[in-house]
Structure formats: C-alpha cells, structure tokens
Design a protein around this motif. Structure first.
Motif, PDB file in Angstrom:
ATOM      1  N   HIS A  49       0.830  -1.205   0.000  1.00 18.14           N
ATOM      2  CA  HIS A  49       0.000   0.000   0.000  1.00 18.14           C
ATOM      3  C   HIS A  49       0.866   1.256   0.000  1.00 18.14           C
ATOM      4  N   ALA A  50       1.936   1.241   0.794  1.00 19.01           N
ATOM      5  CA  ALA A  50       2.842   2.388   0.853  1.00 19.01           C
ATOM      6  C   ALA A  50       3.508   2.615  -0.496  1.00 19.01           C
ATOM      7  N   LEU A  51       3.939   1.552  -1.144  1.00 19.93           N
ATOM      8  CA  LEU A  51       4.553   1.672  -2.475  1.00 19.93           C
ATOM      9  C   LEU A  51       3.554   2.231  -3.479  1.00 19.93           C
ATOM     10  N   HIS A  52       2.318   1.761  -3.401  1.00 17.92           N
ATOM     11  CA  HIS A  52       1.269   2.248  -4.307  1.00 17.92           C
ATOM     12  C   HIS A  52       1.023   3.741  -4.098  1.00 17.92           C
ATOM     13  N   GLU A  53       1.014   4.165  -2.826  1.00 18.76           N
ATOM     14  CA  GLU A  53       0.804   5.582  -2.505  1.00 18.76           C
ATOM     15  C   GLU A  53       1.934   6.450  -3.049  1.00 18.76           C
ATOM     16  N   ASN A  54       3.123   5.873  -3.167  1.00 17.04           N
ATOM     17  CA  ASN A  54       4.279   6.616  -3.676  1.00 17.04           C
ATOM     18  C   ASN A  54       4.445   6.500  -5.187  1.00 17.04           C
ATOM     19  N   GLY A  55       3.416   5.977  -5.850  1.00 18.56           N
ATOM     20  CA  GLY A  55       3.424   5.943  -7.310  1.00 18.56           C
ATOM     21  C   GLY A  55       4.040   4.714  -7.932  1.00 18.56           C
ATOM     22  N   VAL A  56       4.422   3.730  -7.102  1.00 22.93           N
ATOM     23  CA  VAL A  56       4.993   2.495  -7.634  1.00 22.93           C
ATOM     24  C   VAL A  56       3.853   1.555  -8.024  1.00 22.93           C
ATOM     25  N   HIS A  57       3.902   1.038  -9.238  1.00 23.96           N
ATOM     26  CA  HIS A  57       2.830   0.169  -9.727  1.00 23.96           C
ATOM     27  C   HIS A  57       3.018  -1.257  -9.195  1.00 23.96           C
ATOM     28  N   VAL A  58       2.351  -1.516  -8.085  1.00 23.19           N
ATOM     29  CA  VAL A  58       2.380  -2.851  -7.469  1.00 23.19           C
ATOM     30  C   VAL A  58       0.939  -3.258  -7.182  1.00 23.19           C
ATOM     31  N   PRO A  59       0.671  -4.542  -7.149  1.00 21.67           N
ATOM     32  CA  PRO A  59      -0.701  -4.985  -6.849  1.00 21.67           C
ATOM     33  C   PRO A  59      -1.055  -4.700  -5.397  1.00 21.67           C
ATOM     34  N   GLU A  60      -2.299  -4.297  -5.155  1.00 22.86           N
ATOM     35  CA  GLU A  60      -2.776  -4.091  -3.792  1.00 22.86           C
ATOM     36  C   GLU A  60      -3.712  -5.228  -3.407  1.00 22.86           C
ATOM     37  N   ILE A  61      -3.662  -5.614  -2.161  1.00 22.05           N
ATOM     38  CA  ILE A  61      -4.487  -6.714  -1.675  1.00 22.05           C
ATOM     39  C   ILE A  61      -5.835  -6.160  -1.225  1.00 22.05           C
ATOM     40  N   SER A  62      -6.907  -6.667  -1.805  1.00 23.82           N
ATOM     41  CA  SER A  62      -8.242  -6.172  -1.494  1.00 23.82           C
ATOM     42  C   SER A  62      -8.728  -6.679  -0.141  1.00 23.82           C
ATOM     43  N   ILE A  63      -9.779  -6.041   0.388  1.00 20.91           N
ATOM     44  CA  ILE A  63     -10.352  -6.437   1.664  1.00 20.91           C
ATOM     45  C   ILE A  63     -10.955  -7.851   1.609  1.00 20.91           C
ATOM     46  N   PRO A  64     -11.703  -8.215   0.533  1.00 18.63           N
ATOM     47  CA  PRO A  64     -12.217  -9.599   0.473  1.00 18.63           C
ATOM     48  C   PRO A  64     -11.106 -10.648   0.535  1.00 18.63           C
ATOM     49  N   VAL A  65      -9.986 -10.380  -0.148  1.00 23.15           N
ATOM     50  CA  VAL A  65      -8.858 -11.312  -0.100  1.00 23.15           C
ATOM     51  C   VAL A  65      -8.280 -11.353   1.316  1.00 23.15           C
ATOM     52  N   SER A  66      -8.132 -10.190   1.935  1.00 24.11           N
ATOM     53  CA  SER A  66      -7.605 -10.127   3.303  1.00 24.11           C
ATOM     54  C   SER A  66      -8.495 -10.900   4.265  1.00 24.11           C
ATOM     55  N   LEU A  67      -9.800 -10.691   4.142  1.00 21.28           N
ATOM     56  CA  LEU A  67     -10.751 -11.369   5.019  1.00 21.28           C
ATOM     57  C   LEU A  67     -10.678 -12.884   4.830  1.00 21.28           C
ATOM     58  N   GLY A  68     -10.559 -13.311   3.567  1.00 22.75           N
ATOM     59  CA  GLY A  68     -10.455 -14.734   3.272  1.00 22.75           C
ATOM     60  C   GLY A  68      -9.198 -15.355   3.845  1.00 22.75           C
ATOM     61  N   VAL A  69      -8.073 -14.650   3.708  1.00 24.81           N
ATOM     62  CA  VAL A  69      -6.802 -15.163   4.237  1.00 24.81           C
ATOM     63  C   VAL A  69      -6.851 -15.264   5.760  1.00 24.81           C
ATOM     64  N   ILE A  70      -7.346 -14.222   6.411  1.00 25.30           N
ATOM     65  CA  ILE A  70      -7.405 -14.203   7.880  1.00 25.30           C
ATOM     66  C   ILE A  70      -8.278 -15.336   8.400  1.00 25.30           C
ATOM     67  N   CYS A  71      -9.490 -15.469   7.843  1.00 27.14           N
ATOM     68  CA  CYS A  71     -10.400 -16.532   8.292  1.00 27.14           C
ATOM     69  C   CYS A  71      -9.824 -17.916   7.985  1.00 27.14           C
ATOM     70  N   GLY A  72      -9.250 -18.072   6.794  1.00 29.46           N
ATOM     71  CA  GLY A  72      -8.680 -19.356   6.405  1.00 29.46           C
ATOM     72  C   GLY A  72      -7.557 -19.789   7.321  1.00 29.46           C
ATOM     73  N   VAL A  73      -6.663 -18.855   7.643  1.00 26.16           N
ATOM     74  CA  VAL A  73      -5.530 -19.170   8.521  1.00 26.16           C
ATOM     75  C   VAL A  73      -6.025 -19.571   9.912  1.00 26.16           C
ATOM     76  N   LEU A  74      -7.021 -18.847  10.435  1.00 29.34           N
ATOM     77  CA  LEU A  74      -7.538 -19.158  11.765  1.00 29.34           C
ATOM     78  C   LEU A  74      -8.224 -20.522  11.804  1.00 29.34           C
ATOM     79  N   VAL A  75      -8.980 -20.853  10.765  1.00 26.61           N
ATOM     80  CA  VAL A  75      -9.652 -22.165  10.705  1.00 26.61           C
ATOM     81  C   VAL A  75      -8.621 -23.290  10.645  1.00 26.61           C
ATOM     82  N   ILE A  76      -7.636 -23.135   9.769  1.00 22.44           N
ATOM     83  CA  ILE A  76      -6.601 -24.167   9.626  1.00 22.44           C
ATOM     84  C   ILE A  76      -5.804 -24.313  10.928  1.00 22.44           C
TER      85      ILE A  76
END
Length: 326
Positions: free
Chosen positions: A274-301
């Motif tokens: 996110h910081a790189l994106h804010e500084n104009g560097v073209h990098v992929p940003e992780i969306s909230i749905p992906v974040s939510l999925g990763v967090i829930c998945g890790v906790l379940v596993i």
C-alpha cells in the motif's frame, strides 16, 4: 467513510450503554459459569455482526468488509493475550469470584488507552504516508519473532510487573490482602491500593504492549479511525467472557502463534504494498475480500491443526500415565 460528530457521539454512548448493562447484570462478584460465559460471548459476537451489517446497509460494502476483517484480526490477537491474563491472575492470586470484576475494569482501561493510540495513529498516518513502511516492517518483524518463540517452545511462566505499575505501587502502597471489591483502603490514616486495584492496572497497562502490534495490524486493513475504534471496542468488550469460556482450551491451541504470525506477516506485506502504491509504484494491492479470506482461512486451519495435535499428544500421554499408575 464519512463519519459525522453526531455518529461518533451516538456510537460512544451506545458502547457505554452496553458496557453499563454488562456491568450491572454481573455487578455481584461471583464465579462465572461456562454457560454464562458462553451466552455473553455469543451476545457480543452477535452485536458485532449486527454492527457490521449496519455498516453494509447504511455505509458501504467496503466499510463493512474492513470492519469484519479488523474485528476478526483483533479478536484472534486478543485470544493470544488471554495467556498473559491467566499469568497475571495467578501472579496476584486473584480469588475466582473477583476475576470477572478485574477483567471488566482492566478491559475498560485498555479500551481508553487504545482509543488514545488509535487517535495518535490516525493523525500520524494522515500526515506522514511513509509510516506505512514502518508499520509494515514492524508487523513482519513481529511475525518472525512469534515464529521463533513458537519454535523454541519456551513459555513464560511468570508475569513480570512493568515499570509504570511498580512506580504506582511504590507511590500509593499496597494492602497485604484483598478487601472484597474495594480498590482503596485506609491504613494508618493513609489510603493505599488493594491488590484488586493493582491487578486491574496490570491488565489494563499490559494491553498497551499488545496494542503495539494489534493497532498497526488493523491500520493495515483500514485507515478509517471509526472502523479501527469500533472493531477494537467490540473485540475487547467480549474478551472478559471469552476468558472464562475458553480459558481451559487455550493450552490446546498449540499452533495459534503460527497462525497469528502468518496473519501479521500478511498484513505487514499488505501495508508495504500500500505504501509503495501511494508513492506511485505500480504494485498490486491486496483487497479487503482477499484479506478477510486469508485471515479466516488461517484461523480455521490453525484451530483444526491445533486440536488434532492436542488430541495426538493426549493419546500419546495416556499410556505413560497408565504405566506410572500401574
């Protein structure tokens, strides 16, 4: 999310009303049963879910998603904090019927201190975007440290009082025994603190250390102070009941530290991107749905693997106990 001052006031008043209801319902010191703790744990989770749905209906899907991601992250981190709360209770030999009172006021102190941290964090982020690099690096370092501690297998066996707590004890003095729910008693014409007051301060101030990783973590999911505050509030307010509900199960969550390290490391990477994106560097940003999925998945596993490992360990120890008994 554009939040008016009126909404802020109504939200704080609503949270205060919920805390007051919780206090008056359980105002009489007593041993909390698993049934009581379970009911109130469900109540707090349902209230958090309703709040998240309210954000979806009257705010936006993004605000709702950020709240749920933040709430689940803070809740999972707070579960790990319960280990320390158990050590504090043991350190001060808190009577079982007073533990709920200790946790209630300890959590209130923690909530006020976190609100200050959140306000400071929001102000820093609003003026200095480069702070995301620091938050991200800190979370990645914390994740690595958690893994190292989990692999070492060393467990902290005793709670050590922090400097602030020691200085307060030295200034006011501490009684040599508990006096019911009293926080101060008179001795030789001077008011001194009871052990109950000390342990409340211990839990409240110790939470500041926990906030050092939880606050940057949630700012990695949302930069909205309103969502950061409400997610923290709902996660903390249900912590007291969770303590009595799963206190005996905490030792079975043997892989929890690994799961939390993955979550913190993931959010740390998200912050850096996110910081790189804010500084104009073209990098992929992780969306909230992906974040939510990763967090829930890790906790379940993590939960499943922890319970399986605990079951195998119990099965392995059973023959040894039988042979000793024989």
């Amino acid at each position: 999310m554009d939040v008016s001052m009126t909404l802020w006031v109504l939200t704080i008043l609503g949270l205060c009303a919920l805390i007051a209801a919780d206090f008056f319902i359980g105002r009489k010191p007593h041993d909390v049963s698993v049934k009581e703790a379970g009911i109130w744990t469900v109540v707090w989770i349902v209230l958090a879910a309703l709040f998240g749905v309210g954000l979806l209906l009257f705010g936006s899907s993004q605000a709702s998603g950020e709240f749920f991601a933040g709430f689940i992250t803070e809740k999972s981190l707070s579960v790990d904090n319960l280990f320390v709360f158990i050590l504090i209770m043991a350190k001060f030999s808190v009577p079982s019927h007073l533990q709920q009172r200790v946790l209630l006021f300890g959590v209130l102190i923690a909530l006020v201190l976190r609100a200050i941290f959140i306000a400071a964090g929001a102000a820093v982020i609003a003026n200095f975007s480069w702070v995301f690099y620091i938050f991200g690096a800190f979370l990645i370092y914390t994740a690595w440290k958690l893994i190292q501690e989990a692999r070492s297998g060393d467990e902290e066996e005793e709670f050590e009082e922090n400097r602030l707590l020691k200085s307060v004890e030295k200034k006011f003095g501490v009684a040599d025994k508990y006096h019911g729910t009293k926080l101060f008693v008179a001795k030789n014409g001077k008011k001194i603190m009871t052990p109950l007051m000390v342990v409340m301060l211990a839990i409240g101030t110790t939470d500041v250390l926990f906030a050092m990783d939880s606050i940057p973590a949630i700012f990695g999911l949302t930069q909205d102070p309103y969502i950061v505050f409400t997610a923290n509030a709902f996660a903390l307010m249900g912590l007291r009941q969770l303590y009595f509900l799963i206190g005996g199960l905490l030792k079975k969550l043997v892989h929890l530290s690994y799961g939390l390290s993955v979550i913190l490391g993931f959010i740390g990477v998200k912050l850096v991107l996110h910081a790189l994106h804010e500084n104009g560097v073209h990098v992929p940003e992780i969306s909230i749905p992906v974040s939510l999925g990763v967090i829930c998945g890790v906790l379940v596993i993590t939960t499943i693997t922890s319970l399986v490992a605990a079951k195998k360990q119990g099965a392995a120890e059973a023959p040894e106990k039988d042979s000793i008994g024989a």
